[in-house]
Design an enzyme around this catalytic site. Structure first.
Site, PDB file in Angstrom:
ATOM      1  N   GLU A 115      12.545  -3.759  -2.849  1.00 23.14           N
ATOM      2  CA  GLU A 115      13.521  -3.288  -3.149  1.00 23.14           C
ATOM      3  C   GLU A 115      14.558  -1.424  -2.641  1.00 23.14           C
ATOM      4  OE1 GLU A 115      10.494  -2.599  -6.438  1.00 23.14           O
ATOM      5  OE2 GLU A 115      11.795  -3.299  -8.155  1.00 23.14           O
ATOM      6  N   GLU A 135       5.160  -7.784  -7.523  1.00 21.17           N
ATOM      7  CA  GLU A 135       4.470  -7.094  -8.266  1.00 21.17           C
ATOM      8  C   GLU A 135       3.951  -7.820  -9.504  1.00 21.17           C
ATOM      9  OE1 GLU A 135       6.770  -6.437  -6.652  1.00 21.17           O
ATOM     10  OE2 GLU A 135       8.117  -4.100  -6.297  1.00 21.17           O
TER      11      GLU A 135
HETATM   12  C1  LIG Z   1      16.100   8.044  -1.319  1.00 21.90           C
HETATM   13  C2  LIG Z   1      15.672   7.137  -1.566  1.00 21.90           C
HETATM   14  C3  LIG Z   1      14.065   5.907  -1.541  1.00 21.90           C
HETATM   15  C4  LIG Z   1      14.029   6.344  -2.458  1.00 21.90           C
HETATM   16  C5  LIG Z   1      12.560   5.102  -2.270  1.00 21.90           C
HETATM   17  C6  LIG Z   1      11.785   4.965  -3.911  1.00 21.90           C
HETATM   18  C7  LIG Z   1      10.939   3.907  -4.108  1.00 21.90           C
HETATM   19  C8  LIG Z   1       9.855   3.479  -5.331  1.00 21.90           C
HETATM   20  C9  LIG Z   1       9.036   2.666  -4.495  1.00 21.90           C
HETATM   21  C10 LIG Z   1       8.627   2.689  -6.441  1.00 21.90           C
HETATM   22  C11 LIG Z   1       8.160   1.478  -7.168  1.00 21.90           C
HETATM   23  C12 LIG Z   1       7.273   0.955  -7.874  1.00 21.90           C
HETATM   24  C13 LIG Z   1       8.087  -0.534  -8.686  1.00 21.90           C
HETATM   25  C14 LIG Z   1       7.074  -0.883  -6.933  1.00 21.90           C
HETATM   26  C15 LIG Z   1       6.120  -1.211  -7.730  1.00 21.90           C
HETATM   27  C16 LIG Z   1       5.293  -1.969  -5.876  1.00 21.90           C
HETATM   28  O1  LIG Z   1       5.832  -1.677  -5.281  1.00 21.90           O
HETATM   29  S1  LIG Z   1       3.713  -2.298  -5.891  1.00 21.90           S
HETATM   30  C17 LIG Z   1       3.212  -2.773  -4.740  1.00 21.90           C
HETATM   31  C18 LIG Z   1       3.983  -4.342  -3.810  1.00 21.90           C
HETATM   32  N1  LIG Z   1       3.061  -4.509  -2.406  1.00 21.90           N
HETATM   33  C19 LIG Z   1       1.947  -5.124  -2.398  1.00 21.90           C
HETATM   34  O2  LIG Z   1       1.717  -5.234  -3.929  1.00 21.90           O
HETATM   35  C20 LIG Z   1       1.405  -5.465  -1.188  1.00 21.90           C
HETATM   36  C21 LIG Z   1       0.452  -5.335  -0.766  1.00 21.90           C
HETATM   37  N2  LIG Z   1      -0.334  -5.218   0.179  1.00 21.90           N
HETATM   38  C22 LIG Z   1      -0.452  -6.523   0.109  1.00 21.90           C
HETATM   39  O3  LIG Z   1       0.094  -7.904  -0.044  1.00 21.90           O
HETATM   40  C23 LIG Z   1      -0.766  -6.083   1.895  1.00 21.90           C
HETATM   41  O4  LIG Z   1      -1.981  -5.718   2.097  1.00 21.90           O
HETATM   42  C24 LIG Z   1       0.008  -6.925   3.356  1.00 21.90           C
HETATM   43  C25 LIG Z   1       0.864  -5.212   2.832  1.00 21.90           C
HETATM   44  C26 LIG Z   1       0.546  -7.950   3.701  1.00 21.90           C
HETATM   45  C27 LIG Z   1      -0.686  -6.640   4.649  1.00 21.90           C
HETATM   46  O5  LIG Z   1      -2.100  -7.516   4.172  1.00 21.90           O
HETATM   47  P1  LIG Z   1      -3.130  -6.956   5.324  1.00 21.90           P
HETATM   48  O6  LIG Z   1      -2.551  -6.930   6.823  1.00 21.90           O
HETATM   49  O7  LIG Z   1      -3.744  -8.052   5.631  1.00 21.90           O
HETATM   50  O8  LIG Z   1      -3.468  -5.567   5.243  1.00 21.90           O
HETATM   51  P2  LIG Z   1      -4.934  -5.050   3.992  1.00 21.90           P
HETATM   52  O9  LIG Z   1      -6.057  -5.642   4.471  1.00 21.90           O
HETATM   53  O10 LIG Z   1      -4.630  -6.091   2.084  1.00 21.90           O
HETATM   54  O11 LIG Z   1      -4.250  -3.622   3.917  1.00 21.90           O
HETATM   55  C28 LIG Z   1      -4.800  -3.168   4.700  1.00 21.90           C
HETATM   56  C29 LIG Z   1      -4.515  -1.695   4.032  1.00 21.90           C
HETATM   57  O12 LIG Z   1      -3.494  -1.326   3.333  1.00 21.90           O
HETATM   58  C30 LIG Z   1      -3.740  -1.134   2.148  1.00 21.90           C
HETATM   59  N3  LIG Z   1      -2.628  -1.661   1.528  1.00 21.90           N
HETATM   60  C31 LIG Z   1      -1.864  -2.735   1.611  1.00 21.90           C
HETATM   61  N4  LIG Z   1      -0.654  -2.339   0.542  1.00 21.90           N
HETATM   62  C32 LIG Z   1      -0.728  -0.982   0.130  1.00 21.90           C
HETATM   63  C33 LIG Z   1      -0.104  -0.725  -1.143  1.00 21.90           C
HETATM   64  N5  LIG Z   1       1.259  -1.031  -1.215  1.00 21.90           N
HETATM   65  N6  LIG Z   1      -0.268   1.073  -1.143  1.00 21.90           N
HETATM   66  C34 LIG Z   1      -1.610   1.139  -0.654  1.00 21.90           C
HETATM   67  N7  LIG Z   1      -2.561   0.722  -0.476  1.00 21.90           N
HETATM   68  C35 LIG Z   1      -2.125  -0.732   0.047  1.00 21.90           C
HETATM   69  C36 LIG Z   1      -4.812  -1.986   2.028  1.00 21.90           C
HETATM   70  O13 LIG Z   1      -5.531  -1.329   0.481  1.00 21.90           O
HETATM   71  C37 LIG Z   1      -5.906  -2.108   2.684  1.00 21.90           C
HETATM   72  O14 LIG Z   1      -6.047  -0.468   3.311  1.00 21.90           O
HETATM   73  P3  LIG Z   1      -8.164  -0.388   3.179  1.00 21.90           P
HETATM   74  O15 LIG Z   1      -8.651  -1.144   2.301  1.00 21.90           O
HETATM   75  O16 LIG Z   1      -8.382   1.013   3.409  1.00 21.90           O
HETATM   76  O17 LIG Z   1      -7.627  -0.814   5.052  1.00 21.90           O
END
Ligand SMILES: CCCCCCCCCCCCC/C=C/C(=O)SCCNC(=O)CCNC(=O)[C@H](O)C(C)(C)COP(=O)(O)OP(=O)(O)OC[C@H]1O[C@@H](n2cnc3c(N)ncnc32)[C@H](O)[C@@H]1OP(=O)(O)O
Length: 629
Positions: A115, A135
């Protein structure tokens, strides 16, 4: 864990490169959002800045908003933890700013990460970058303009598909669709992005504010028709998940009343959904799933997984062939052993059909299918077992047979070979009772169909070595499973939980409740299918064997329904031979089989648990509903 930060470097070319850093996925933590806001404000103030490039550190743009914040909101029910950034930051600070922004995207841009990129005026991506708005898989909707900008860049149908299925696309597909303006090598990414940003300033490239684009939306009536069809699909496939209809409502708002109006509705609906039970459940699952990969004294003691290149699967039945399929499509060589040529050929044919099915569903290319099948070898003896790294026994649930097999493979296989069993219920200490290598015994409990279902129960005894557990967990991840380590006991975790559920269903049927009504209530509750249709799918032999195990382990505490045994005697074995509780005809949904009713009546007579032979519908209705819900 290095701290979350946003840096900015202004080059001699007048481009400010703003970099998000929050390993491992550059999640948009509140500190990152605050940092983005601060750097943007500085970039707008500085006269030496003509344009901005936003990027992520470490080869990943951003995995989206920090999901930990949702957990904080769930704990406190306090929405003020959520940034009010959709309008203030993404519209006013980025999209409507007086200086253009270009997103330099690599690795992945998901959720809020994408986004942010959508609010920029162009997107330059490295090859094979994962782009998506997942999401809805967390029970919410894109809350920072994704519901409005994505349809305006890729078209409504594609955007709805990506959001509703939480389906990512590659940067190459994004380029074809208009989501990505150029795909360049990682090495070139920043250079091309900087140049692109300056071209926008010098009017050599368009200054695109996607929120106001409408050419990809088609006419309002066409759009409303697309949304109507999507609503019908959502109502049919996910009637219990509110975020799907909500997402379509928000998209529609923007199409009918304009993107800005859509943003306002999006923020309101996003905040409502964040507090929904569905979001609480799905976000719990997100973290719970990741927690399973952390096993104390296994994954935290510095062990390195060994390379498992060749696996022997013993038994080419439903489970064995599924397991073999899961392995070969992940480039692991499989030796499939059966007791005779007929069974071996049947097993290989099943594997070929599984692979063809994956190609038909678009989950495997023809080339990968051919490669997978080239990694399968059928055998009738142990001659190919000397150099296998793991054996997975997948024969019928018969303890003496399993013990015999384990004795044989311990003698034949190398001393480091992992000795795994796919048993769904039998205590591993029993399976390995007759061998000395107790440290190499482990359960690899797959779920049918094994090449599709993600869960893999990794069952450990007190003696299973940490190395063997880590090796199987690693293989599980390599074949795209979610390995969950559990201890060995009757039923392990899943079947121990499932057994009382199945018992209750049989108890109710033998008390006189309509079997098909039980399935309807359970599937209306939201499970994919009821207990009896599921029993048809897994076959009655498994039910019979598992039932005996539980009856032995929990003497006097189980209800031994006569029904399954009567069905087997009647030549029925569920979907496997097309005769079960339901009639299975190609291309149509399973239909209740009236010819099973006399067998159910016979079971009720034999079970003799209806008080005075009468069916207490009223009492049962109350009990039944309470039980199922
Ligand atoms: C000034 C201008 C800029 C302004 C900006 C404003 C932006 C505001 C944003 C607010 C938006 C609100 C609406 C949006 C909502 C969202 O975005 S909800 C989240 C959407 N994203 C996801 O669903 C992705 C989730 N993650 C994954 O699918 C996978 O983790 C990955 C990214 C594909 C990576 O996979 P992989 O390599 O297999 O690693 P993992 O083991 O899955 O993850 C590694 C560790 O990272 C942590 N993690 C992953 N994603 C997130 C996340 N989105 N938030 C927090 N933590 C995340 C995951 O828990 C693992 O952690 P550990 O287990 O501790 O290692």
């Amino acid at each position: 864990m290095s701290k979350a930060e946003v840096t900015m470097e202004v080059g001699n070319d007048g481009v400010a490169v703003i970099t998000m850093s929050n390993p491992p996925v550059n999640a948009l933590a509140l500190a990152i959002i605050a940092g983005l806001k601060e750097k943007y404000a500085e970039a707008m103030r500085r006269n030496d800045v003509k344009a901005i490039v936003v990027t992520g550190k470490g080869g990943r743009f951003s995995g989206g908003f920090d999901i930990n914040v949702f957990q904080k909101v769930h704990k406190t029910a306090d929405l003020s933890h959520l940034p009010d950034a959709s309008i203030d930051l993404l519209v006013n600070t980025v999209e409507d700013a007086k200086k253009p922004s270009v997103a330099a995207v690599e690795g992945l841009a998901l959720g809020g990460g994408l986004e942010v990129a959508l609010a920029c005026h162009a997107r330059i991506a490295a090859p094979k970058t994962q782009l998506g708005l997942p999401e809805l898989s967390l029970g919410v909707i894109p809350g920072f303009g994704g519901t409005q900008r994505l349809p305006r860049l890729v078209g409504l149908s594609k955007a709805v598909e990506m959001m509703r299925l939480s389906k990512s696309i590659s940067s190459e597909e994004g380029y074809k669709l208009g989501l990505v303006d150029a795909v360049v090598s990682s090495e070139e990414l920043l250079k091309v992005s900087r140049r692109w940003a300056l071209d926008i300033v010098n009017k050599r490239k368009p200054w695109v504010r996607s929120l106001h684009q409408t050419d990809k939306l088609g006419s309002v009536s066409e759009a409303l028709e697309i949304l109507k069809i999507s609503r019908q699909q959502a109502k049919k496939t996910v009637p219990h998940l509110p975020q799907h209809q909500a997402c379509l409502d928000v998209i529609e708002e923007g199409i009918v009343h304009g993107g800005y109006s859509g943003l306002l509705k999006e923020t309101k609906v996003f905040n409502e959904l964040v507090l929904s039970d569905t979001a609480k459940g799905l976000i719990h699952v997100f973290f719970a799933q990741r927690a399973t990969s952390k096993v104390p004294n296994v994954t935290d003691i510095g062990l390195k997984p060994r390379n498992v290149k060749k696996v022997a699967v013993i038994g080419g039945g439903l489970m064995g062939s599924g397991i073999a399929t899961a392995l070969i499509i992940s480039n692991i060589y499989v030796v499939l052993k059966e007791v005779n040529s007929e069974y071996l050929l049947k097993g290989i044919k099943t594997i070929e059909a599984n692979v063809r099915g994956l190609v038909t569903k678009g989950k495997l290319t023809q080339d990968k299918a051919r490669k997978a099948l080239s990694m399968l070898k059928g055998v009738l003896d142990y001659s190919e077992f000397k150099d296998v790294d793991m054996v997975i026994e997948a024969v019928i649930e018969n303890i003496p047979l399993k013990q015999k097999i384990f004795s044989e493979i311990e003698k034949i296989c190398s001393p480091h070979c992992i000795l795994a069993t796919n048993t769904s219920t039998i205590d591993l200490n029993l399976v390995g009772e007759k061998i000395s290598s107790q440290d190499r015994i482990i359960g690899a409990h797959f779920f049918s169909p094994a090449h599709v279902m993600p869960l893999l129960e990794v069952v450990r005894t007190e003696k299973t070595s940490a190395q063997v557990i880590l090796d199987l967990m690693t293989v599980g991840k390599a074949i795209k499973k979610i390995p969950v380590v559990v201890r060995s006991c009757t039923g392990f975790a899943v079947n121990r939980t499932f057994f009382p559920y199945a018992q209750g269903a049989h108890f109710l049927v033998n008390l006189g409740v309509d079997l098909f009504r039980i399935d309807r209530v359970i599937s209306n509750f939201g499970l994919p299918m009821g207990p009896f249709q599921l029993q048809d799918l897994s076959g009655y032999g498994v039910a019979e064997a598992v039932g005996k195990e539980f009856a032995t382990a929990f003497q006097g505490r189980t209800f031994e329904s006569p029904l399954v045994n009567l069905l087997l005697k009647n030549g029925r074995n569920g979907k496997q031979n097309g005769r079960g509780y339901y009639i299975y005809e190609k291309g149509s949904k399973p239909r209740p089989d009236p010819s099973v009713l006399p067998i159910i009546e016979e079971s009720r007579r034999l079970a003799n648990i209806m008080p005075g032979g009468k069916v207490l519908i009223s009492a049962i209705k109350g009990g039944f509903i309470a039980f199922c819900i």
